[in-house]
Design a protein around this motif. Structure first.
Motif, PDB file in Angstrom:
ATOM      1  N   LEU A 412       0.815  -1.211   0.000  1.00  0.00           N
ATOM      2  CA  LEU A 412       0.000   0.000   0.000  1.00  0.00           C
ATOM      3  C   LEU A 412       0.848   1.260   0.000  1.00  0.00           C
ATOM      4  O   LEU A 412       0.353   2.334  -0.380  1.00  0.00           O
ATOM      5  CB  LEU A 412      -0.930  -0.011   1.216  1.00  0.00           C
ATOM      6  N   ASP A 413       2.096   1.146   0.423  1.00  0.00           N
ATOM      7  CA  ASP A 413       2.992   2.309   0.394  1.00  0.00           C
ATOM      8  C   ASP A 413       3.767   2.415  -0.917  1.00  0.00           C
ATOM      9  O   ASP A 413       4.465   3.399  -1.151  1.00  0.00           O
ATOM     10  CB  ASP A 413       3.995   2.231   1.553  1.00  0.00           C
ATOM     11  N   THR A 414       3.682   1.400  -1.756  1.00  0.00           N
ATOM     12  CA  THR A 414       4.462   1.383  -2.993  1.00  0.00           C
ATOM     13  C   THR A 414       3.681   2.050  -4.106  1.00  0.00           C
ATOM     14  O   THR A 414       2.562   1.626  -4.436  1.00  0.00           O
ATOM     15  CB  THR A 414       4.784  -0.070  -3.395  1.00  0.00           C
ATOM     16  N   THR A 415       4.241   3.109  -4.663  1.00  0.00           N
ATOM     17  CA  THR A 415       3.542   3.878  -5.692  1.00  0.00           C
ATOM     18  C   THR A 415       3.684   3.215  -7.065  1.00  0.00           C
ATOM     19  O   THR A 415       4.500   2.320  -7.269  1.00  0.00           O
ATOM     20  CB  THR A 415       4.105   5.310  -5.769  1.00  0.00           C
ATOM     21  N   ARG A 420       7.001   0.770 -11.379  1.00  0.00           N
ATOM     22  CA  ARG A 420       7.522   0.909 -12.739  1.00  0.00           C
ATOM     23  C   ARG A 420       9.047   0.831 -12.737  1.00  0.00           C
ATOM     24  O   ARG A 420       9.652   0.164 -13.587  1.00  0.00           O
ATOM     25  CB  ARG A 420       7.037   2.234 -13.333  1.00  0.00           C
ATOM     26  N   LYS A 421       9.691   1.476 -11.781  1.00  0.00           N
ATOM     27  CA  LYS A 421      11.156   1.483 -11.747  1.00  0.00           C
ATOM     28  C   LYS A 421      11.725   0.095 -11.482  1.00  0.00           C
ATOM     29  O   LYS A 421      12.663  -0.341 -12.135  1.00  0.00           O
ATOM     30  CB  LYS A 421      11.638   2.464 -10.671  1.00  0.00           C
ATOM     31  N   VAL A 422      11.149  -0.605 -10.527  1.00  0.00           N
ATOM     32  CA  VAL A 422      11.708  -1.914 -10.184  1.00  0.00           C
ATOM     33  C   VAL A 422      11.421  -2.937 -11.278  1.00  0.00           C
ATOM     34  O   VAL A 422      12.276  -3.786 -11.587  1.00  0.00           O
ATOM     35  CB  VAL A 422      11.182  -2.393  -8.809  1.00  0.00           C
ATOM     36  N   PRO A 466       6.939  -6.779  -1.626  1.00  0.00           N
ATOM     37  CA  PRO A 466       5.987  -7.206  -2.661  1.00  0.00           C
ATOM     38  C   PRO A 466       6.456  -6.891  -4.082  1.00  0.00           C
ATOM     39  O   PRO A 466       6.334  -7.736  -4.977  1.00  0.00           O
ATOM     40  CB  PRO A 466       4.707  -6.437  -2.310  1.00  0.00           C
ATOM     41  N   ALA A 467       6.965  -5.707  -4.328  1.00  0.00           N
ATOM     42  CA  ALA A 467       7.387  -5.338  -5.684  1.00  0.00           C
ATOM     43  C   ALA A 467       8.646  -6.105  -6.092  1.00  0.00           C
ATOM     44  O   ALA A 467       8.722  -6.646  -7.209  1.00  0.00           O
ATOM     45  CB  ALA A 467       7.634  -3.832  -5.765  1.00  0.00           C
ATOM     46  N   ARG A 510      15.761   1.132  -2.395  1.00  0.00           N
ATOM     47  CA  ARG A 510      14.812   2.140  -1.957  1.00  0.00           C
ATOM     48  C   ARG A 510      13.813   1.532  -0.969  1.00  0.00           C
ATOM     49  O   ARG A 510      13.548   0.332  -1.006  1.00  0.00           O
ATOM     50  CB  ARG A 510      14.070   2.730  -3.155  1.00  0.00           C
ATOM     51  N   HIS A 511      13.271   2.377  -0.094  1.00  0.00           N
ATOM     52  CA  HIS A 511      12.257   1.946   0.884  1.00  0.00           C
ATOM     53  C   HIS A 511      11.024   2.823   0.690  1.00  0.00           C
ATOM     54  O   HIS A 511      11.073   4.040   0.906  1.00  0.00           O
ATOM     55  CB  HIS A 511      12.788   2.072   2.319  1.00  0.00           C
TER      56      HIS A 511
END
Length: 585
Positions: A412-415, A420-422, A466-467, A510-511
């Motif tokens: 839920l915190d991952t935009t 897209r970046k990962v 998750p990502a 990144r976090h």
């Protein structure tokens, strides 16, 4: 590459005219390439083009082949003595003041063994690279030793080589070979070569194939029986010799060269996983070894530096491209391949880091090493890289898609931008590499291997990753799918799942959902924990090389990665319960 643009001349000798082609600067050391049967000098076009920027490269059509004229009568016109006259005439014409570096394939190697072992050529040959063609004198002694002491092993060797030499018996029959080559065999030969040896048919064989093969039958008739029955006792090489043995040669047994040191005291041995027509199927690798050998001899060293690392017999001279090679697992993997004698292309978005990796690779044993700066998530940049590598270095034998980035934080915190970046780097970077370099491998038709760096997170769920876990799980499944698709083309695919390894990915990951200060604190803490675990990237590199050699599908590396892999297969519920545990922050 073709012989287009080559300088051409004619050399008259022994009643024939030899067509000679030259490439490169005549002031440089001369490399003289001698073709085999049923070829003409064009069989060397790919190798010659790769050597011409460093050497004076000379090719000639053996008498009766290509554009050279045939002796009349044919019988007795192809003896090794007359072929030696031809060689000396060509060498005197193209390099009158310096000895030449001789390279022979198939019958070009057979006759070159004569050149390098007879007295009258002493001082005219600086080195000799032999490929898929033994000395008939050495072969004769090899047979005699096994017939005098016929142990079961030696009898097996005789029978094995006898079976491989089936075509020699047919070539001794009168008229039949000529009729076959000028008829159906000559017409179907290109298709046979393409099917059996995966030889590209772009500009080979030439239109003179039928007459070349018909004339060349006299190479066997004039020489094989007399030399095998009465081999010379003084057939010692008077120049350094490099022996390159294709392990999949359908016509020659590796055992033929078991006692070669008796005849060639200055001997360098190399092997490669290929079939008979290496000048056409592996020109990049052959040109690299020839260039290295010639340079070592010119520099006063009798033998080139040979790799001593694990699996040198498997990876020596192979072209290996590694993404994310500027640090961590990528850099350690580049060093491991370099120690095994591979040619390494170190790729990283940090150009200086890639250059440092390439420089160290050259120091630790790489045949050669280059650095390329590329962001693997950039499709157009990857397309340009693939084209440049194919043009400048050759088709990649081993691709290691290692570049990756880390991302932690709850779903839920991952935009969307975070996702897209990962995915762009961890998944699309792998897709780009597999698609572009895998296609080149498939089109070459000589096999290869693709390694994709996944992670234990690919099969071990985590509420904190998750990502990252999704991207690596996709890489794992992509690898499995590719492995199934490319198996028929001899291309292996391996997914590496390292686990907790002490690299800088923890300090750069990144976090999501935290400010810069908190992110820096978490990065520092993760780096400290991984440092305490202190599993070195060198062990992952060892696992990568071992996984390729054994053609493994999935390679969990660290103990925790192997344990999680077992649980994922036999007790997935335990991993799911473990995934619910909130990690300490």
């Amino acid at each position: 590459m073709t012989l287009q643009g080559a300088r051409e001349r004619w050399v008259r000798t022994g009643g024939v005219e030899l067509c000679v082609a030259e490439l490169g600067d005549p002031a440089q050391p001369t490399v003289l390439l001698v073709h085999g049967y049923p070829d003409s000098k064009e069989v060397w076009s790919e190798v010659a083009g790769r050597l011409a920027d460093r050497f004076h490269v000379v090719l000639y059509d053996v008498r009766g082949h290509g554009r050279s004229t045939a002796p009349q009568p044919l019988r007795g016109g192809f003896t090794l003595e007359k072929l030696t006259d031809d060689f000396l005439a060509v060498a005197d014409a193209v390099s009158p003041d310096r000895p030449v570096h001789l390279v022979g394939h198939d019958w070009g190697s057979v006759q070159s063994w004569e050149f390098v072992t007879v007295k009258r050529t002493e001082g005219r040959i600086a080195s000799f690279t032999s490929l898929s063609g033994p000395s008939l004198d050495h072969f004769g002694h090899w047979i005699q030793r096994r017939m005098k002491r016929p142990t079961p092993r030696r009898v097996g060797q005789l029978l094995g080589q006898g079976a491989k030499s089936w075509y020699v018996y047919l070539l001794h029959t009168p008229v039949l070979p000529e009729l076959a080559w000028r008829g159906p065999l000559g017409r179907t030969w290109p298709r046979i070569m393409s099917r059996m040896e995966k030889v590209p048919s772009d500009n080979y064989p030439t239109s003179s194939l039928s007459s070349d093969a018909a004339h060349g039958a006299w190479l066997y008739r004039d020489n094989v029986r007399p030399r095998l029955l009465r081999p010379r006792a003084d057939a010692f090489a008077h120049a350094p010799v490099q022996l390159i043995t294709p392990l999949g040669d359908a016509f020659l047994s590796e055992r033929l060269y078991d006692e070669l040191e008796l005849w060639a005291p200055q001997l360098t041995r190399r092997t490669l996983p290929a079939k008979h027509w290496v000048p056409r199927t592996r020109p990049d690798r052959l040109a690299s070894w020839v260039g290295e050998f010639v340079t070592s001899v010119e520099g006063g060293r009798q033998e080139p530096r040979t790799a001593s690392g694990p699996h040198a017999d498997r990876f020596g001279g192979q072209l290996v491209l590694i993404t994310g090679a500027g640090s961590g697992i990528g850099r350690a993997t580049a060093y491991a391949f370099a120690e095994a004698g591979a040619r390494v292309v170190a790729v990283d978005r940090d150009g200086e880091a890639a250059a440092r990796t390439a420089e160290m690779c050259r120091l630790v044993g790489a045949t050669d090493a280059w650095a390329e700066t590329v962001d693997v998530s950039d499709e157009q940049a990857m397309e340009k890289l693939a084209a440049k590598v194919a043009t400048d270095y050759g088709v990649v034998d081993v691709l290691v898609n290692n570049a990756g980035i880390g991302l932690a934080g709850s779903f839920l915190d991952t935009t969307s931008d975070d996702w897209r970046k990962v995915l762009d780097v961890n998944l699309w970077g792998v897709i780009h590499g597999c698609r572009l370099f895998g296609r080149q491998m498939a089109e070459r038709g000589q096999g290869g291997h693709i390694v994709n760096t996944a992670s234990a997170a690919a099969y071990q769920p985590s509420r904190a990753l998750p990502a990252y876990s999704t991207s690596k799980a996709a890489v794992l499944m992509l690898s499995e799918c590719l492995r199934a698709e490319l198996a028929d083309q001899g291309i292996g695919v391996t997914a590496i799942c390292p686990g907790l390894v002490n690299t800088n990915i923890t300090s750069t990951a990144r976090h999501a959902g935290v400010d810069a200060e908190e992110e820096a604190r978490r990065q520092k803490k993760s780096a400290r924990l991984y440092g305490l675990r202190n599993y070195p990237p060198e062990k992952v590199a060892e696992a990568i090389l071992r996984g390729i050699v054994n053609n493994e599908a999935v390679v969990p590396v660290t103990p925790e990665a192997r344990g999680a892999h077992l649980l994922a297969r036999f007790a997935p519920g335990a991993l799911r319960r473990l995934a619910r545990v909130k990690p300490p922050m």
